[in-house]
Motif scaffolding. Structure first.
Motif, PDB file in Angstrom:
ATOM      1  N   PHE A 370       0.905  -0.909   0.088  1.00  0.00           N
ATOM      2  CA  PHE A 370       0.010  -0.064  -0.242  1.00  0.00           C
ATOM      3  C   PHE A 370       0.806   1.178  -0.076  1.00  0.00           C
ATOM      4  O   PHE A 370       1.575   1.503   0.807  1.00  0.00           O
ATOM      5  CB  PHE A 370      -0.970  -0.011   1.108  1.00  0.00           C
ATOM      6  CG  PHE A 370      -1.884   1.103   1.286  1.00  0.00           C
ATOM      7  CD1 PHE A 370      -2.932   1.439   0.367  1.00  0.00           C
ATOM      8  CD2 PHE A 370      -1.560   2.175   2.213  1.00  0.00           C
ATOM      9  CE1 PHE A 370      -3.810   2.489   0.583  1.00  0.00           C
ATOM     10  CE2 PHE A 370      -2.483   3.203   2.363  1.00  0.00           C
ATOM     11  CZ  PHE A 370      -3.559   3.325   1.484  1.00  0.00           C
ATOM     12  N   SER A 371       0.555   2.114  -1.054  1.00  0.00           N
ATOM     13  CA  SER A 371       1.533   3.503  -1.043  1.00  0.00           C
ATOM     14  C   SER A 371       1.119   4.472  -0.683  1.00  0.00           C
ATOM     15  O   SER A 371       1.831   5.552  -0.793  1.00  0.00           O
ATOM     16  CB  SER A 371       1.919   3.368  -2.654  1.00  0.00           C
ATOM     17  OG  SER A 371       0.648   3.789  -3.479  1.00  0.00           O
ATOM     18  N   TRP A 373      -2.713   7.035   0.381  1.00  0.00           N
ATOM     19  CA  TRP A 373      -3.753   7.624  -0.314  1.00  0.00           C
ATOM     20  C   TRP A 373      -3.455   8.839  -1.240  1.00  0.00           C
ATOM     21  O   TRP A 373      -4.241   9.031  -2.068  1.00  0.00           O
ATOM     22  CB  TRP A 373      -4.926   8.205   0.811  1.00  0.00           C
ATOM     23  CG  TRP A 373      -5.573   7.154   1.668  1.00  0.00           C
ATOM     24  CD1 TRP A 373      -5.099   7.090   2.934  1.00  0.00           C
ATOM     25  CD2 TRP A 373      -6.566   6.086   1.175  1.00  0.00           C
ATOM     26  NE1 TRP A 373      -5.847   5.948   3.487  1.00  0.00           N
ATOM     27  CE2 TRP A 373      -6.747   5.398   2.378  1.00  0.00           C
ATOM     28  CE3 TRP A 373      -7.082   5.982   0.211  1.00  0.00           C
ATOM     29  CZ2 TRP A 373      -7.816   4.533   2.543  1.00  0.00           C
ATOM     30  CZ3 TRP A 373      -8.104   4.918   0.087  1.00  0.00           C
ATOM     31  CH2 TRP A 373      -8.352   4.242   1.281  1.00  0.00           C
ATOM     32  N   GLN A 374      -2.191   9.173  -1.182  1.00  0.00           N
ATOM     33  CA  GLN A 374      -1.850  10.312  -2.070  1.00  0.00           C
ATOM     34  C   GLN A 374      -1.701   9.716  -3.566  1.00  0.00           C
ATOM     35  O   GLN A 374      -1.818  10.388  -4.635  1.00  0.00           O
ATOM     36  CB  GLN A 374      -0.521  10.688  -1.764  1.00  0.00           C
ATOM     37  CG  GLN A 374       0.613   9.843  -1.893  1.00  0.00           C
ATOM     38  CD  GLN A 374       0.893   9.167  -0.603  1.00  0.00           C
ATOM     39  OE1 GLN A 374       0.131   8.998   0.281  1.00  0.00           O
ATOM     40  NE2 GLN A 374       2.058   8.300  -0.363  1.00  0.00           N
ATOM     41  N   GLY A 375      -1.737   8.392  -3.479  1.00  0.00           N
ATOM     42  CA  GLY A 375      -1.685   7.647  -5.072  1.00  0.00           C
ATOM     43  C   GLY A 375      -3.099   7.908  -5.789  1.00  0.00           C
ATOM     44  O   GLY A 375      -2.845   7.828  -6.959  1.00  0.00           O
ATOM     45  N   LEU A 376      -3.911   8.466  -4.999  1.00  0.00           N
ATOM     46  CA  LEU A 376      -5.200   8.604  -5.939  1.00  0.00           C
ATOM     47  C   LEU A 376      -5.222   9.775  -6.913  1.00  0.00           C
ATOM     48  O   LEU A 376      -5.719   9.796  -7.744  1.00  0.00           O
ATOM     49  CB  LEU A 376      -6.304   8.869  -4.958  1.00  0.00           C
ATOM     50  CG  LEU A 376      -7.023   7.755  -3.918  1.00  0.00           C
ATOM     51  CD1 LEU A 376      -7.908   8.501  -3.098  1.00  0.00           C
ATOM     52  CD2 LEU A 376      -7.509   6.480  -5.042  1.00  0.00           C
ATOM     53  N   LEU A 379      -4.637   8.390 -10.218  1.00  0.00           N
ATOM     54  CA  LEU A 379      -5.858   7.350 -10.887  1.00  0.00           C
ATOM     55  C   LEU A 379      -5.984   8.151 -12.198  1.00  0.00           C
ATOM     56  O   LEU A 379      -6.027   6.873 -13.344  1.00  0.00           O
ATOM     57  CB  LEU A 379      -6.802   7.533  -9.980  1.00  0.00           C
ATOM     58  CG  LEU A 379      -7.974   6.533 -10.339  1.00  0.00           C
ATOM     59  CD1 LEU A 379      -8.720   6.048  -8.932  1.00  0.00           C
ATOM     60  CD2 LEU A 379      -8.874   6.940 -11.317  1.00  0.00           C
ATOM     61  N   LEU A 424      -8.763   1.887  -8.591  1.00  0.00           N
ATOM     62  CA  LEU A 424      -8.196   2.316  -7.141  1.00  0.00           C
ATOM     63  C   LEU A 424      -7.145   1.468  -6.804  1.00  0.00           C
ATOM     64  O   LEU A 424      -6.086   2.120  -6.431  1.00  0.00           O
ATOM     65  CB  LEU A 424      -9.306   2.338  -6.229  1.00  0.00           C
ATOM     66  CG  LEU A 424     -10.840   3.097  -6.133  1.00  0.00           C
ATOM     67  CD1 LEU A 424     -11.793   2.711  -5.347  1.00  0.00           C
ATOM     68  CD2 LEU A 424     -10.047   4.643  -6.151  1.00  0.00           C
ATOM     69  N   SER A 427      -3.778   2.526  -8.499  1.00  0.00           N
ATOM     70  CA  SER A 427      -3.309   3.626  -7.715  1.00  0.00           C
ATOM     71  C   SER A 427      -2.606   3.765  -6.332  1.00  0.00           C
ATOM     72  O   SER A 427      -1.985   4.569  -5.987  1.00  0.00           O
ATOM     73  CB  SER A 427      -4.501   4.757  -7.866  1.00  0.00           C
ATOM     74  OG  SER A 427      -4.916   4.871  -9.135  1.00  0.00           O
ATOM     75  N   LEU A 428      -3.382   2.863  -5.580  1.00  0.00           N
ATOM     76  CA  LEU A 428      -3.088   2.816  -4.197  1.00  0.00           C
ATOM     77  C   LEU A 428      -1.860   1.794  -3.767  1.00  0.00           C
ATOM     78  O   LEU A 428      -1.516   1.970  -2.796  1.00  0.00           O
ATOM     79  CB  LEU A 428      -4.298   2.209  -3.146  1.00  0.00           C
ATOM     80  CG  LEU A 428      -5.284   3.498  -3.571  1.00  0.00           C
ATOM     81  CD1 LEU A 428      -6.624   2.907  -2.840  1.00  0.00           C
ATOM     82  CD2 LEU A 428      -4.874   4.784  -2.931  1.00  0.00           C
ATOM     83  N   TYR A 429      -1.512   0.868  -4.617  1.00  0.00           N
ATOM     84  CA  TYR A 429      -0.654  -0.067  -4.536  1.00  0.00           C
ATOM     85  C   TYR A 429       0.631  -0.188  -5.421  1.00  0.00           C
ATOM     86  O   TYR A 429       0.387   0.329  -6.804  1.00  0.00           O
ATOM     87  CB  TYR A 429      -1.339  -1.713  -4.476  1.00  0.00           C
ATOM     88  CG  TYR A 429      -2.342  -1.713  -3.406  1.00  0.00           C
ATOM     89  CD1 TYR A 429      -1.538  -2.525  -2.322  1.00  0.00           C
ATOM     90  CD2 TYR A 429      -3.406  -1.323  -3.398  1.00  0.00           C
ATOM     91  CE1 TYR A 429      -2.566  -2.614  -1.263  1.00  0.00           C
ATOM     92  CE2 TYR A 429      -4.437  -1.629  -2.355  1.00  0.00           C
ATOM     93  CZ  TYR A 429      -3.939  -2.430  -1.185  1.00  0.00           C
ATOM     94  OH  TYR A 429      -4.999  -2.532  -0.199  1.00  0.00           O
ATOM     95  N   GLN A 436       1.228  -4.502  -9.983  1.00  0.00           N
ATOM     96  CA  GLN A 436      -0.252  -3.669  -9.742  1.00  0.00           C
ATOM     97  C   GLN A 436      -0.619  -3.424 -11.026  1.00  0.00           C
ATOM     98  O   GLN A 436      -2.176  -3.080 -11.018  1.00  0.00           O
ATOM     99  CB  GLN A 436       0.127  -2.431  -8.933  1.00  0.00           C
ATOM    100  CG  GLN A 436       0.925  -1.345  -9.661  1.00  0.00           C
ATOM    101  CD  GLN A 436       2.243  -1.220  -9.723  1.00  0.00           C
ATOM    102  OE1 GLN A 436       2.819  -2.316  -9.038  1.00  0.00           O
ATOM    103  NE2 GLN A 436       3.125  -0.312  -9.972  1.00  0.00           N
TER     104      GLN A 436
END
Length: 638
Positions: A370-371, A373-376, A379, A424, A427-429, A436
């Motif tokens: 899990f990287s 929530w900033q990975g959103l 997206l 999602l 973007s999050l992993y 991913q």
């Protein structure tokens, strides 16, 4: 009808020509025409028809094409179970072939009665285009090294070949590159290809996986995607464009993954279509309630098998499918589009994933991290890069789905859950090998399917509007397929080398005819359980990542430590055992004297030492058992 037959005949001629080119390419690349035809016939009968024989007993009254993805997945799981039970006895693996023969006559009769239409012509044309891309991008570039003389191969495909070769060593599946360990990976695609090769008289794993396996699999994939698309649109011809959109319109990585099918992206998508096919059987709640208890148990048994198969083909997709089913079942409760039967199907499919986890995955490290929530923020980038115009249209389709939420069937809820969940997740992993990406490679096909109801609403009976939509999709596929040009160039370069019209400059990372000859000698002069060590693991040059899989793929023998990058997936082994094996291997070839090197190799259970002289030639005094310009092979104990 006559026009449909005319178009179908034209597409049939096109596909026949493409198949002839494919057959020719496979033969000049090192395959055998007889072995290819026998292998693909065995795949059809021993996997597809064997699965259909079982599935039609559990789901009577459902058409062959609707059951095709379920039949394929069940057939692969059945062959895998026979393999586990066989314990090296080849005759046990012939039982699925006998089971498939029971449905051969019935299937032939259905084919004779079948009346083709324009949609079938589109499907055949799609297969013809795929076959051409497959030849250029994945058959010729993987021609045997003795045909190419000197060439750079895609190492991940060679890793998959090693997995197929491991099927010949028995269960549990061994990691060919890391002797003494089991393969903790979603390996069912590669291993099924290897099991078939073993069952048919020990055919070479290399030719079986690279040349024989993938085209029939994609034929099943195309028909499976078409049947799924028909659930979402009444326009059959446009539904037939969906497989083309998936094969050629899902990002540059997606195109390459489907053409080469590295790590089983195609087979995983088939198994996902099987999940949707089972969900379709739950639409009529009253009819399902009237089923007898044995029929219901048989249905849920299929759900378990499909969940297990999907997870063993691609664990990320199996997990996403189970979660999407659960989400769809919850979302459908207020609108009464789901019920206990849907929760039960989600539960048994989840049990299939749990079985795969306990059997294989629990022994591996989960490197999907899990990287944050900033990975959103990434997206839109991920989705637009992979989906392009499909992702843009899906935004409107999602709003349309929300506006008619109360009317959405369970499969539509699930497809949207897969699309959103996959977007999602990518973007999050993150994963050290970018695994991913498989989340978005399944999300975009689901987006395309979810766009179909909106197109139905906008285009209606207007043929011009449908043609416009088809043109937009075709333009996107054309633009997206530009990413295949480097791979197609590799195919052209390979063809020139096969006919000795061009010679590559030598590079240490290239595979040569001498490598092939040495590994063929090792295969023919060693026992299946023998282990070799080598000084060639790709850390001396290129990026130094320790990614080299050719010797295990070509020899079908296990290596003490051929490569180490993908060993990061082993729990408790990467920093300890792998480091020790690497150090011992390096000392054997680079530090120890001759007597000590051979003594240590014997203590470590190594039977052969393979020296790649351009890396380092220890100049041992003893006579090698085999020697050519670049490779020496020594027997550890005489």
């Amino acid at each position: 009808m006559l026009q449909g037959k005319k178009w179908f005949a034209g597409s049939a001629v096109l596909f026949a020509a493409a198949y002839a080119v494919y057959l020719y390419a496979a033969v000049i690349s090192g395959g055998s025409p007889g072995a290819l035809l026998v292998y693909q016939a065995a795949l059809t009968v021993g996997v597809v028809l064997a699965g259909y024989t079982v599935v039609k007993r559990l789901l009577p009254g459902v058409g062959f094409r609707k059951l095709l993805p379920v039949s394929f997945t069940a057939g692969c799981v059945l062959l895998y179970l026979c393999y586990i039970a066989a314990r090296g006895q080849r005759w046990v693996l012939l039982l699925p072939l006998l089971l498939g023969l029971a449905s051969l006559k019935e299937t032939a009769q259905k084919l004779r009665r079948y009346q083709p239409c324009c949609a079938d012509a589109v499907l055949l044309a799609t297969l013809a285009c795929f076959t051409a891309a497959y030849v250029l991008c994945a058959v010729l570039p993987f021609a045997r090294a003795d045909k190419l003389t000197n060439f750079a191969y895609h190492q991940d495909m060679l890793w998959s070949v090693g997995n197929a070769a491991a099927a010949k060593l028995g269960f549990p599946i061994q990691d060919m590159r890391f002797a003494g360990t089991t393969l903790n990976y979603h390996y069912l695609n590669d291993v099924t290809a290897g099991i078939l090769a073993f069952a048919l008289g020990d055919l070479p794993a290399y030719e079986s996986l690279c040349f024989y396996w993938y085209l029939p699999v994609v034929c099943v994939l195309v028909l499976s995607l078409y049947e799924l698309a028909r659930r979402f649109t009444a326009h059959r011809t446009f539904a037939a464009l969906v497989p083309a959109g998936v094969l050629f319109g899902v990002g540059s990585t997606g195109v390459f993954q489907y053409v080469t099918n590295i790590n089983g992206m195609g087979t995983a998508t088939i198994s996902l279509c099987a999940v949707f096919a089972l969900c379709a059987e739950l639409d009529d709640a009253a009819a399902f309630r009237r089923l007898s208890l044995p029929r219901k148990l048989g249905f849920y048994l299929l759900g378990y098998a499909v969940g297990f198969g999907c997870s063993m083909f691609k664990s990320t997709i199996g997990a996403l499918a189970c979660l999407a089913m659960l989400a769809a079942a919850l979302a459908g409760l207020p609108t009464r589009k789901s019920g206990a039967r849907h929760f039960a199907l989600a539960a048994v499919s989840g049990a299939g994933f749990a079985t795969a986890y306990l059997l294989v995955f629990c022994k591996a490290v989960n490197n999907l991290v899990f990287s944050g929530w900033q990975g959103l923020w990434q997206l839109p980038h991920h989705v637009l890069k992979a989906g392009g115009v499909i992702a843009v249209v899906y935004l409107a389709a999602m709003l349309y789905s929300l506006a008619r939420f109360s009317k959405l069937r369970f499969d539509a809820l699930m497809a949207n859950a897969m699309a959103i969940g996959g977007a999602l997740a990518v973007s999050l992993y993150t994963h050290y090998s970018a695994s991913q990406v498989y989340f978005v490679l399944i999300a975009v096909p689901m987006m395309l399917v979810c766009c179909l109801p909106l197109l139905d609403r906008l285009c209606g009976q207007n043929r011009l509007a449908w043609r416009g939509a088809a043109a937009v999709l075709a333009v996107w596929m054309g633009v997206n397929c530009l990413s295949l040009l480097p791979n197609a160039r590799s195919g052209v370069q390979a063809l020139l080398r096969i006919y000795h019209l061009r010679v590559s400059d030598y590079a240490e990372e290239n595979i040569t005819a001498q490598d092939y000859d040495a590994m063929l000698w090792l295969k023919n002069h060693s026992a299946a359980e023998d282990i070799f060590a080598t000084n060639r693991n790709n850390k001396q040059y290129a990026a130094g990542e320790g990614v080299f899989h050719y010797y295990t793929a070509a020899s079908e023998r296990r290596c003490y430590l051929e490569s180490y990058r993908y060993c990061m997936d082993y729990s408790g082994m990467y920093h300890e055992v792998r480091r020790r094996l690497e150090q011992v291997s390096d000392r054997i070839f680079h530090e120890y004297g001759e007597d000590e090197a051979f003594a240590v190799a014997g203590q470590e259970g190594i039977d052969w030492l393979v020296v790649f002289t351009p890396v380092n030639d220890p100049a041992w005094q003893r006579t090698p058992a085999y020697e050519n310009e670049t490779v020496k092979i020594y027997r550890v104990s005489e």
